[in-house]
Design a protein around this motif. Structure first.
Motif, PDB file in Angstrom:
ATOM      1  N   ARG A  67       0.819  -1.204   0.000  1.00 41.62           N
ATOM      2  CA  ARG A  67       0.000   0.000   0.000  1.00 41.62           C
ATOM      3  C   ARG A  67       0.862   1.268   0.000  1.00 41.62           C
ATOM      4  O   ARG A  67       0.527   2.249  -0.631  1.00 41.62           O
ATOM      5  CB  ARG A  67      -0.920   0.017   1.223  1.00 41.62           C
ATOM      6  CG  ARG A  67      -1.858   1.202   1.205  1.00 41.62           C
ATOM      7  CD  ARG A  67      -2.131   1.673   2.620  1.00 41.62           C
ATOM      8  NE  ARG A  67      -2.819   2.926   2.614  1.00 41.62           N
ATOM      9  CZ  ARG A  67      -2.210   4.107   2.636  1.00 41.62           C
ATOM     10  NH1 ARG A  67      -0.919   4.197   2.653  1.00 41.62           N
ATOM     11  NH2 ARG A  67      -2.902   5.219   2.629  1.00 41.62           N
ATOM     12  N   ALA A 104      -5.145   4.382  -1.267  1.00 41.40           N
ATOM     13  CA  ALA A 104      -3.856   4.541  -1.932  1.00 41.40           C
ATOM     14  C   ALA A 104      -3.316   5.943  -1.712  1.00 41.40           C
ATOM     15  O   ALA A 104      -4.071   6.868  -1.440  1.00 41.40           O
ATOM     16  CB  ALA A 104      -4.020   4.277  -3.429  1.00 41.40           C
ATOM     17  N   TRP A 110      -7.504   1.798  -2.880  1.00 37.21           N
ATOM     18  CA  TRP A 110      -6.252   1.059  -3.037  1.00 37.21           C
ATOM     19  C   TRP A 110      -6.450  -0.411  -3.356  1.00 37.21           C
ATOM     20  O   TRP A 110      -5.900  -0.929  -4.310  1.00 37.21           O
ATOM     21  CB  TRP A 110      -5.418   1.185  -1.762  1.00 37.21           C
ATOM     22  CG  TRP A 110      -4.249   0.272  -1.751  1.00 37.21           C
ATOM     23  CD1 TRP A 110      -3.082   0.448  -2.409  1.00 37.21           C
ATOM     24  CD2 TRP A 110      -4.147  -0.976  -1.092  1.00 37.21           C
ATOM     25  NE1 TRP A 110      -2.251  -0.598  -2.188  1.00 37.21           N
ATOM     26  CE2 TRP A 110      -2.876  -1.496  -1.385  1.00 37.21           C
ATOM     27  CE3 TRP A 110      -5.002  -1.711  -0.288  1.00 37.21           C
ATOM     28  CZ2 TRP A 110      -2.439  -2.706  -0.892  1.00 37.21           C
ATOM     29  CZ3 TRP A 110      -4.565  -2.923   0.208  1.00 37.21           C
ATOM     30  CH2 TRP A 110      -3.295  -3.402  -0.085  1.00 37.21           C
ATOM     31  N   GLY A 111      -7.247  -1.101  -2.584  1.00 32.76           N
ATOM     32  CA  GLY A 111      -7.287  -2.543  -2.690  1.00 32.76           C
ATOM     33  C   GLY A 111      -8.209  -3.108  -3.736  1.00 32.76           C
ATOM     34  O   GLY A 111      -8.151  -4.290  -4.023  1.00 32.76           O
TER      35      GLY A 111
END
Length: 127
Positions: A67, A104, A110-111
């Motif tokens: 991350r 992010a 982000w994921g």
């Protein structure tokens, strides 16, 4: 020929020897990078035991490192390994703490892409 990554009596993954060796080399690299044991034991007689507590700590540290990385090449090179680890973690009953990992650096989700890649990859990872 294949090898087994087991959690107790349950096989989490049964890859070919070549895929297993590549994965194990990645494990060793990231153990060194993170300064943590992965919980993924040595391959003995085509079987490897995963220690759940150590593996969970490794998974969380790996995701946190991933991350924090904004380097495009580093992300591209590591994404497949991280996605593979996510599949194994899910099969081991380990849920990554997505809320703690946040968004992010660019502010995006982000994921989302990583977890989608893991879901797709999981369909191709034999048990």
């Amino acid at each position: 020929m294949s090898q087994h990554f087991d959690l107790g009596d349950e096989t989490l993954w049964n890859p070919s020897i070549g895929a297993s060796r590549l994965f194990q080399h990645h494990v060793a690299f990231f153990e060194a990078e993170l300064g943590l044991p992965s919980g993924i034991g040595p391959m003995t007689d085509d079987e490897c035991q995963i220690v759940p507590d150590a593996f969970e700590v490794f998974v969380e540290a790996l995701l946190a490192r991933h991350r924090r990385t904004s380097h495009a090449v580093t992300l591209a090179l590591s994404e497949g390994f991280v996605a593979t680890v996510l599949v194994l973690a899910e099969r081991a009953g380990i849920e990554a703490d997505r809320a703690r990992l946040g968004t992010a650096p660019e502010g995006g989700a982000w994921g989302a892409g990583l977890y989608e890649k893991a879901r797709e990859l999981g369909r191709h990872m034999p048990r």
